[in-house]
Design an enzyme around this catalytic site. Sequence first.
Site, PDB file in Angstrom:
ATOM      1  N   LEU A   1      -2.859 -11.439  -2.375  1.00  0.00           N
ATOM      2  CA  LEU A   1      -2.218 -11.687  -1.091  1.00  0.00           C
ATOM      3  C   LEU A   1      -1.370 -12.954  -1.082  1.00  0.00           C
ATOM      4  O   LEU A   1      -1.684 -13.938  -1.753  1.00  0.00           O
ATOM      5  CB  LEU A   1      -3.295 -11.774  -0.008  1.00  0.00           C
ATOM      6  CG  LEU A   1      -4.187 -10.542   0.110  1.00  0.00           C
ATOM      7  CD1 LEU A   1      -5.151 -10.694   1.286  1.00  0.00           C
ATOM      8  CD2 LEU A   1      -3.380  -9.259   0.255  1.00  0.00           C
TER       9      LEU A   1
ATOM     10  N   GLY B   1       3.267 -13.189   3.143  1.00  0.00           N
ATOM     11  CA  GLY B   1       3.770 -11.948   3.753  1.00  0.00           C
ATOM     12  C   GLY B   1       2.616 -11.104   4.273  1.00  0.00           C
ATOM     13  O   GLY B   1       2.629 -10.626   5.409  1.00  0.00           O
ATOM     14  N   HIS B   2       1.587 -10.932   3.443  1.00  0.00           N
ATOM     15  CA  HIS B   2       0.417 -10.152   3.878  1.00  0.00           C
ATOM     16  C   HIS B   2      -0.266 -10.837   5.066  1.00  0.00           C
ATOM     17  O   HIS B   2      -0.682 -10.177   6.016  1.00  0.00           O
ATOM     18  CB  HIS B   2      -0.605 -10.036   2.741  1.00  0.00           C
ATOM     19  CG  HIS B   2      -0.114  -9.313   1.518  1.00  0.00           C
ATOM     20  ND1 HIS B   2       0.154  -9.956   0.340  1.00  0.00           N
ATOM     21  CD2 HIS B   2       0.144  -8.000   1.294  1.00  0.00           C
ATOM     22  CE1 HIS B   2       0.537  -9.070  -0.573  1.00  0.00           C
ATOM     23  NE2 HIS B   2       0.555  -7.870  -0.019  1.00  0.00           N
TER      24      HIS B   2
ATOM     25  N   GLY C   1       4.746  -3.797   6.277  1.00  0.00           N
ATOM     26  CA  GLY C   1       5.867  -4.711   6.140  1.00  0.00           C
ATOM     27  C   GLY C   1       7.201  -3.988   6.074  1.00  0.00           C
ATOM     28  O   GLY C   1       7.321  -2.961   5.403  1.00  0.00           O
ATOM     29  N   GLU C   2       8.204  -4.541   6.751  1.00  0.00           N
ATOM     30  CA  GLU C   2       9.564  -3.997   6.638  1.00  0.00           C
ATOM     31  C   GLU C   2      10.144  -4.241   5.252  1.00  0.00           C
ATOM     32  O   GLU C   2      11.138  -3.643   4.875  1.00  0.00           O
ATOM     33  CB  GLU C   2      10.465  -4.626   7.711  1.00  0.00           C
ATOM     34  CG  GLU C   2      10.155  -4.106   9.091  1.00  0.00           C
ATOM     35  CD  GLU C   2      10.836  -4.890  10.201  1.00  0.00           C
ATOM     36  OE1 GLU C   2      11.633  -5.798   9.904  1.00  0.00           O
ATOM     37  OE2 GLU C   2      10.535  -4.581  11.371  1.00  0.00           O
ATOM     38  N   LYS C   3       9.536  -5.142   4.509  1.00  0.00           N
ATOM     39  CA  LYS C   3       9.956  -5.379   3.124  1.00  0.00           C
ATOM     40  C   LYS C   3      10.003  -4.062   2.342  1.00  0.00           C
ATOM     41  O   LYS C   3      10.897  -3.827   1.546  1.00  0.00           O
ATOM     42  CB  LYS C   3       8.980  -6.372   2.491  1.00  0.00           C
ATOM     43  CG  LYS C   3       8.685  -6.180   1.034  1.00  0.00           C
ATOM     44  CD  LYS C   3       9.445  -7.150   0.211  1.00  0.00           C
ATOM     45  CE  LYS C   3       9.149  -7.165  -1.261  1.00  0.00           C
ATOM     46  NZ  LYS C   3       8.475  -6.071  -1.864  1.00  0.00           N
TER      47      LYS C   3
ATOM     48  N   GLN D   1       8.856   2.843   2.595  1.00  0.00           N
ATOM     49  CA  GLN D   1       7.419   3.126   2.777  1.00  0.00           C
ATOM     50  C   GLN D   1       7.059   3.147   4.262  1.00  0.00           C
ATOM     51  O   GLN D   1       6.330   4.033   4.723  1.00  0.00           O
ATOM     52  CB  GLN D   1       6.606   2.070   2.036  1.00  0.00           C
ATOM     53  CG  GLN D   1       5.128   2.081   2.336  1.00  0.00           C
ATOM     54  CD  GLN D   1       4.372   1.092   1.474  1.00  0.00           C
ATOM     55  OE1 GLN D   1       4.098   1.360   0.312  1.00  0.00           O
ATOM     56  NE2 GLN D   1       4.035  -0.063   2.038  1.00  0.00           N
TER      57      GLN D   1
ATOM     58  N   LEU E   1       8.854 -12.433  -0.483  1.00  0.00           N
ATOM     59  CA  LEU E   1       7.581 -12.659  -1.176  1.00  0.00           C
ATOM     60  C   LEU E   1       7.050 -11.324  -1.686  1.00  0.00           C
ATOM     61  O   LEU E   1       7.132 -10.309  -1.001  1.00  0.00           O
ATOM     62  CB  LEU E   1       6.559 -13.286  -0.223  1.00  0.00           C
ATOM     63  CG  LEU E   1       6.932 -14.625   0.392  1.00  0.00           C
ATOM     64  CD1 LEU E   1       5.774 -15.161   1.233  1.00  0.00           C
ATOM     65  CD2 LEU E   1       7.314 -15.636  -0.679  1.00  0.00           C
TER      66      LEU E   1
ATOM     67  N   SER F   1       3.978  -9.691  -4.730  1.00  0.00           N
ATOM     68  CA  SER F   1       3.020  -9.943  -5.819  1.00  0.00           C
ATOM     69  C   SER F   1       3.725  -9.860  -7.168  1.00  0.00           C
ATOM     70  O   SER F   1       3.318 -10.499  -8.138  1.00  0.00           O
ATOM     71  CB  SER F   1       1.896  -8.912  -5.773  1.00  0.00           C
ATOM     72  OG  SER F   1       1.333  -8.882  -4.484  1.00  0.00           O
TER      73      SER F   1
HETATM   74  P1  AMP Z   1       1.287  -4.444  -1.066  1.00  0.00           P
HETATM   75  O1  AMP Z   1       0.046  -5.242  -1.242  1.00  0.00           O
HETATM   76  O2  AMP Z   1       2.440  -4.928  -1.875  1.00  0.00           O
HETATM   77  O3  AMP Z   1       1.051  -2.958  -1.156  1.00  0.00           O
HETATM   78  O4  AMP Z   1       1.741  -4.684   0.438  1.00  0.00           O
HETATM   79  C1  AMP Z   1       0.862  -4.499   1.509  1.00  0.00           C
HETATM   80  C2  AMP Z   1       1.637  -4.633   2.787  1.00  0.00           C
HETATM   81  O5  AMP Z   1       2.231  -5.922   2.853  1.00  0.00           O
HETATM   82  C3  AMP Z   1       2.765  -3.610   2.913  1.00  0.00           C
HETATM   83  O6  AMP Z   1       2.835  -3.152   4.254  1.00  0.00           O
HETATM   84  C4  AMP Z   1       3.980  -4.434   2.549  1.00  0.00           C
HETATM   85  O7  AMP Z   1       5.173  -3.944   3.115  1.00  0.00           O
HETATM   86  C5  AMP Z   1       3.620  -5.781   3.128  1.00  0.00           C
HETATM   87  N1  AMP Z   1       4.386  -6.855   2.501  1.00  0.00           N
HETATM   88  C6  AMP Z   1       4.555  -7.085   1.178  1.00  0.00           C
HETATM   89  N2  AMP Z   1       5.380  -8.133   0.980  1.00  0.00           N
HETATM   90  C7  AMP Z   1       5.745  -8.570   2.210  1.00  0.00           C
HETATM   91  C8  AMP Z   1       6.592  -9.615   2.681  1.00  0.00           C
HETATM   92  N3  AMP Z   1       7.244 -10.434   1.849  1.00  0.00           N
HETATM   93  N4  AMP Z   1       6.737  -9.785   4.014  1.00  0.00           N
HETATM   94  C9  AMP Z   1       6.098  -8.948   4.879  1.00  0.00           C
HETATM   95  N5  AMP Z   1       5.281  -7.946   4.507  1.00  0.00           N
HETATM   96  C10 AMP Z   1       5.106  -7.753   3.188  1.00  0.00           C
END
Ligand code: AMP
Length: 281
Positions: A33, A36-37, A148-150, A154, A185, A187
């Site tokens: 995490l 962003g998370h 996330g809109e990132k 998805q 941001l 991972s």
């Molecule tokens: P992940 O762990 O990468 O699967 O992401 C989990 C959630 O966090 C998803 O809804 C992503 O879109 C969101 N997320 C990842 N990176 C960011 C970010 N930089 N800003 C906002 N949300 C994010």
Amino acid sequence: MERFNEPAAMREVLGEWRRARQRIAFVPTMGNLHEGHISLVEKARGLADRVVASVFVNPTQFGPSEDYSAYPRTLERDAEFLSQAGCDVLFTPGIEAMYPYGETEAWVDVPGLSGILCGAFRPGHFRGVATVVARLFNHVAPDIAVFGEKDFQQLLLIRRMSRDLGFPIEIVGAPTARDADGLALSSRNQYLTPEQRTRAGTMYRVLCVVAETAAAGGDPTAAIQAGLDALGAAGFRPDYLEVRSAGSLQPPAPDERELVVLAAAWLGRARLIDNLRFTKS
Ligand code: AMP
């Protein structure tokens, strides 16, 4: 914060909250995490009485040559972050809890959205995402889920999946958290060498230029070509850089005003994705 590996044990606690008419918001993640998370958890806290986050690195959304085994796993640190952010429950299912019958035969697919953009470069990826999110929704049964809109494609895919399958869950998008140079941001940013990291902000700058050009009503074709050149000059290997309708992710009709520019590109061994929404004047 309580932590559960088993869906049944978690459901008992969530059931008590539901009986007390408390609203539950859910933030699914793959862990490792970052801010962003955490911003998603904070948004969830503002929308509900209780927040559940999950950490599960989902094998079915990784292609055979992708980074499933290398994906960074930092569960104890993640739990600490989530607890500090005011998360009530952390759900950390093992692979057996999510795929109890081994290879899954029942898949959730959203064909229109899963074959384009990232889906064209990562066959099977969005089918894996939709399937695991549907399973997580069944385990958690939240009122609200925050994404996330990132990961814009998805977010739209989950909205469509949830609507079409009748999940009574409000899907909420949250803004992208960025570093000072604009890099979203992720991972996967830690796969960048320090030298690559100094060049990574180019992707955000390219998105800004294309969005400005297209928002002013200009033909984005030249700006997209210049953007691809700028990405190449910074050492990226672009998969795509496209302007699409923000509602459907299809190529926009001339009179469409709600648009999004999306990019995916490799820098070293990191595949970076980002996007910017804008309104054409
Ligand atoms: P992940 O762990 O990468 O699967 O992401 C989990 C959630 O966090 C998803 O809804 C992503 O879109 C969101 N997320 C990842 N990176 C960011 C970010 N930089 N800003 C906002 N949300 C994010």
